[in-house]
Structure formats: C-alpha cells, structure tokens
Write an enzyme that holds these catalytic residues in place. Sequence first.
Site, mmCIF file in Angstrom:
data_model
loop_
_atom_site.group_PDB
_atom_site.id
_atom_site.type_symbol
_atom_site.label_atom_id
_atom_site.label_comp_id
_atom_site.label_asym_id
_atom_site.label_seq_id
_atom_site.Cartn_x
_atom_site.Cartn_y
_atom_site.Cartn_z
ATOM 1 N N GLU A 42 0.515 1.614 8.477
ATOM 2 C CA GLU A 42 1.969 2.145 9.049
ATOM 3 C C GLU A 42 1.722 2.264 10.628
ATOM 4 O OE1 GLU A 42 2.828 6.321 7.959
ATOM 5 O OE2 GLU A 42 4.649 6.110 9.030
ATOM 6 N N ARG A 83 -13.405 6.295 2.594
ATOM 7 C CA ARG A 83 -13.011 6.025 3.911
ATOM 8 C C ARG A 83 -14.194 6.109 4.559
ATOM 9 N NH1 ARG A 83 -8.499 8.074 4.609
ATOM 10 N NH2 ARG A 83 -8.489 8.385 7.089
ATOM 11 N N LYS A 137 -4.972 9.883 12.582
ATOM 12 C CA LYS A 137 -3.964 9.524 13.457
ATOM 13 C C LYS A 137 -3.386 10.655 14.140
ATOM 14 C CE LYS A 137 -2.590 5.907 10.969
ATOM 15 N NZ LYS A 137 -1.448 4.662 10.942
HETATM 16 P P1 ATP Z 1 -3.610 8.842 8.729
HETATM 17 O O1 ATP Z 1 -4.931 8.811 9.532
HETATM 18 O O2 ATP Z 1 -2.487 9.282 9.510
HETATM 19 O O3 ATP Z 1 -3.586 9.322 7.451
HETATM 20 P P2 ATP Z 1 -3.792 6.242 7.875
HETATM 21 O O4 ATP Z 1 -5.349 5.970 8.446
HETATM 22 O O5 ATP Z 1 -4.206 6.255 6.440
HETATM 23 O O6 ATP Z 1 -3.228 7.322 8.655
HETATM 24 P P3 ATP Z 1 -2.521 3.740 7.530
HETATM 25 O O7 ATP Z 1 -1.920 3.101 8.637
HETATM 26 O O8 ATP Z 1 -1.806 3.962 6.241
HETATM 27 O O9 ATP Z 1 -3.081 5.076 8.047
HETATM 28 O O10 ATP Z 1 -3.824 3.047 7.133
HETATM 29 C C1 ATP Z 1 -3.963 1.576 6.831
HETATM 30 C C2 ATP Z 1 -4.789 1.260 5.833
HETATM 31 O O11 ATP Z 1 -6.315 1.935 6.516
HETATM 32 C C3 ATP Z 1 -4.732 2.092 4.544
HETATM 33 O O12 ATP Z 1 -5.009 1.153 3.502
HETATM 34 C C4 ATP Z 1 -5.994 3.047 4.578
HETATM 35 O O13 ATP Z 1 -6.594 3.209 3.124
HETATM 36 C C5 ATP Z 1 -6.917 2.223 5.451
HETATM 37 N N1 ATP Z 1 -7.773 3.457 6.311
HETATM 38 C C6 ATP Z 1 -7.287 4.516 6.871
HETATM 39 N N2 ATP Z 1 -8.382 5.147 7.301
HETATM 40 C C7 ATP Z 1 -9.406 4.526 7.060
HETATM 41 C C8 ATP Z 1 -10.715 4.949 7.203
HETATM 42 N N3 ATP Z 1 -11.192 5.695 7.750
HETATM 43 N N4 ATP Z 1 -11.856 3.968 6.292
HETATM 44 C C9 ATP Z 1 -11.245 3.135 5.796
HETATM 45 N N5 ATP Z 1 -10.205 2.827 5.583
HETATM 46 C C10 ATP Z 1 -8.985 3.543 6.093
#
Ligand code: ATP
Length: 569
Positions: free
Chosen positions: A36, A263, A273
């Site tokens: 996003e 994650r 974020k």
């Molecule tokens: P927020 O931190 O605001 O919850 P987000 O990190 O999920 O947001 P996105 O832009 O939706 O932000 O993430 C894009 C992709 O990265 C998604 O498929 C998410 O699952 C993956 N992602 C985000 N954080 C992690 C992490 N810490 N480890 C592995 N994958 C991640």
Amino acid sequence: MSTETETTKNDFIRTRVAEELASGKHEYLVTRFPPEPNGYLHIGHAKSICLNFGLAEENPGARCHLRFDDTNPTAEDVEYVDSIKEDVRWLGFDWGEHLYYASDYYERLYQFAIELIEKGSAYVCDLNATEMREYRGTLTSPGKNSPHRDRSVEENLDLFARMRAGEFPEGARTLRAKIDMASPTIVLRDPVLYRIQNAHHHRTGDAWCIYPMYDFAHPLSDALENITHSLCTLEFADNRKFYDWVLEQVDAPSTPRQIEFARLNLTYTVMSKRILRRLVEDGHVGGWDDPRMPTIAGMRRRGYTPAAIRSFCRDIGVARSDNLVALAQLEASLRADLNKHSVRVMAVMRPLKLVIENFPDGESDELDAVNNPEDESAGTRKVPFSKVLYIERDDFMEDPPRKFFRLAPGREVRLRYAYYVTCNEVIKDDAGEIIELRCTYDPATRGGDSPDGRKVKATLHWVSAEHAVDAEVRLYDTLFTKEDPNDTAEGEDYTANLNPASLEVVGDCKVEPGLADVAPGHRYQFERLGYFCVDPDTSSGRPVFNRTVTLKDAWARAQKNQAQARKEA
Ligand code: ATP
Ligand code: MG
C-alpha cells in the site's frame, strides 16, 4: 555465511509451489508484491519481496507483479509509489511489464460489487461506524443482523448507484457483504466492501467518491491478474475465509490461493508503518531515509547493500510461526558482504597529534597500502606520510593498564603500512589535556616490518596532518533500547523505549586525502573503525560518512559460543 550464489533452501511455500507445478495444477507461477503506498518499504517488506520475486526468478516462465494496493486515498501518495519502485529495483528485482494499481480496477471492482448485489450477497447498510461496531458482536458473542440487511436487490442497486453518484455524505452508507453475523470468524460478519469517501485519489483524482475495502479489492485484483499464489503474512489467516468467499461468489477470471507466512520481526526494531510515520512526523528521525530507520531507503543511505539484504532474507528462510530475529544476524550478513567488497582506507575519528621528531621537516614519504586484502584485483594505493600525523586518541594511554597494548610512553608500535614509532614525550595544555605526542620513528621499518625481527604488539591507523581531509562521521545505535520494542507496557507509547543516544555526530575527523571528493553512496572500510558510507550531505572537500556497521561481529561470536556450549553439553 551464505554467498550470493548460494541457492535458497526449500520452505513450505516452495515445496507446495513445486508440487503444484509438477502435478500440472498450474502451468506457471504468478506471484505479486502488493504494497500500500502509504509509507516507505522496510526490511520486513524485503522479506516478502525476496520471497515473491525470488519465486518468480527460480521458476521457469514465472513472473512477479508489483501491484500498488491503493484503495485508501487519504493515506496514500505518489511520493510513496515512487520510493517503493526505487526500493524494489534497488534490491535487484524487476517487475518487467507487470506494474499494476488496484485503482486501475475500480470500474471492474464496482461491477463485481453489482454482481454480488444481484445475487443477494451484498447490501447497502445505513448503520454508522459506532452502530456497526455494536452490531458486530465480539469474539465470544455473535453479532446482530443490520436492520438494512434484507433490502431488495432493486433498492440495493439503486442506493449503490447513488452512493457512487455522490448523493450521500461520507460515512452515511456502506456496501456490505451478506455472509453470517454469527460466524465465529469475525471477518465474515458482513464485512464492509465499499465506503463513501470524498477524498482525492493520487491516481483517479475525483472520479470516485466510493472506495473498495482492501479485503474486497485484494482477492479480485489477484484474480484479475491471474495470480496463482497470493502470499501474505500470518495476520491475514482469518481474512483468507473472506478472500475465498469473494472469489466463489463472483465470476472471477481465476482462483488464486492465499498462503500465509510469518512476518519478519527484528530485535530493537519497529516495523509498523504507523509508528515509522510517527517517528518521521514527530521529528525523532530526519526522515524516512534516516540511516537509523529500518526502511530500505534508510538502510541504503546507511550503507547496506542489496546483496546483504537478499542474503539475510535467504538465511532466515520462510516459516509458519512468528519469531524475533536478531538484528545482529542482519549485521552479520552485511559485514560478510562489505568485507568482500569494501576498499580499506585510514581515517581518524578523534585525532591526537603525533610528531615524529627525527623525520625531516617539510618532507613526505609515499607508502603503499593494500586496498582490499580480500580482493587482490582492488590493487594498492599511495598514502602520504610526514612529520606530523594524527592517530586515534583512544590508541594512546599515558598510564596504561596491563592489557592495553597500544601506544604509551616509552613504547613502540607499528603505524599501518608505514613505520615503527616510539613515544618519547607527552605534551599537555594548561588544563592537563594531552595535546601532542613526541615520537621517533625507525626508518629501517619502512612498510611496517622490522629487519631485525623486533616485535610490536599493536598496529595503529593514522593520517598525515598536512594531507588529511576534514570529515564528519555519524555513528549510529539502534533507535530503540528494548529488545522487543513492539512489546510496550500498558500506558506506554512508542516513544517509551526510544534510544536517546541513537545518533552521535563526530565533527572533527581526519581522513586520507583520497577521500576529499567522494560521491554519496560510496562504501569504505575505515581500518579498525568499521564500514562507512558517504552520506548525501557530503559537500566537496567536506565528506560526511555514515557508519554502516562496526567491525566487531557479535553475532558470529554468539554463534560460536552457542556451538561450543552445545559441544560441551
Ligand atoms: P502496516 O505496517 O501499516 O500494517 P504493511 O507493512 O502490511 O502495513 P503493506 O504495504 O500492506 O504494508 O505490505 C505489503 C506486503 O508486505 C504485504 O504482503 C505484507 O504482508 C508484506 N509485509 C509487511 N510487513 C512485513 C514483515 N514484517 N515481514 C514480511 N512481510 C511483510
Ligand atoms: Mg498491510
């Protein structure tokens, strides 16, 4: 330590993909990375990027899409879109033709919503947010049906069209899926599909005043792109039921499968974020690319290499249960890569003047220094030596304890690549502060070896005062002092565990003359001090360096100790 060419170990996702390709379930693999655009990418995203783009690289005919999930206009911005593209490319991945935006599908998503309404699987609801929450129930009690749940298809079609036409104020109505208000899975209690938002979108402008929810847009975007495997993090496990529901209800062009993985969590690091944005907006860091930030932009500025990040992601693997990875492991991957590729130079962070009394005034010597002992092709360079030098203040003690082997009165040490020197006298100012060391050198030790086999216990780095360039060095520590800063106590906000000493600026450093006009992004090893990277704040004749990481490898040592302990047990 892994190398760039090392292949990825098999994990449960790779095993499943291989089986499905072998069985002919899929002809080829299509994955996607769906950020996003509401912030910069961080090291957690790198894990997902390496997984999705990595799978595409490993499987013939496969591809990975970069798709912006831009369904929340108020939080999103082109600045983020641009930075995300830059970061994915910098990590070494390529989406080719396959760049997409959920906002490109708004019209088709709208048509899918109509399809749901026509089937009696969606309805327009007039409950406001508070009421909706009351009706939703809890984990232990079922929800209640909305009073608008049984509107006729015609009425729903009419109201939904009027929502789109902008007839109702923000928040007045939503479109909801009609599933089951008593479902034990809260996600299935008639989730919202569309909300009214009078917001300007960074791509569609003012064309829309209703926007699809992520949970609705996501499976359909996947289906429209013929994604085979929709990989996401574990917290979406419940959402998978809704993901599958949506795809069953509509006539979707394909049926992607969602698979969840753990994650990445790193010690001393926050990856939310929301909190990263707070750190930027509240001025705790200089920006999204502050070298202390776990963002790709921050890590790049600090001096991380794409290869180090990729090798780290390969080493941690992909599993199904959440865990906390040591930051030291990331730093070990970084050191392994920097060690191979960095040119060694000499820089003095806290200079102490050293005068060689028996060296001729006004003359200088040019000494050969090895650029990279790990890489012969990096060659050698000349380093000037003269009567007045700087050494590291910490490398001298007037009254040394037993284990201090560096310079002290009456003691002889080696100056790297140069000569043996002996300290004869310590000069102090009126306050008793040491300002200068008077030494003699042995011309027979040129190059750093003694012809008579005389041993010294220390080799110090140095720079020639007359030739040295003034530099600024920025030293970093973790942004948070707590091992797991996500685990905040009650009443604490994110600032509770901030490290007040995460940045130390050292203003009066002296570096080799070759570093006068260095370009931002260039990486060096400062002998004995660590790996450094030229910061964009550099100006001509006044370089600024970020310490990327120290030389000391706490991770390797811990691993060795652990192995030793296991052996002894
Ligand atoms: P927020 O931190 O605001 O919850 P987000 O990190 O999920 O947001 P996105 O832009 O939706 O932000 O993430 C894009 C992709 O990265 C998604 O498929 C998410 O699952 C993956 N992602 C985000 N954080 C992690 C992490 N810490 N480890 C592995 N994958 C991640
Ligand atoms: Mg998300």
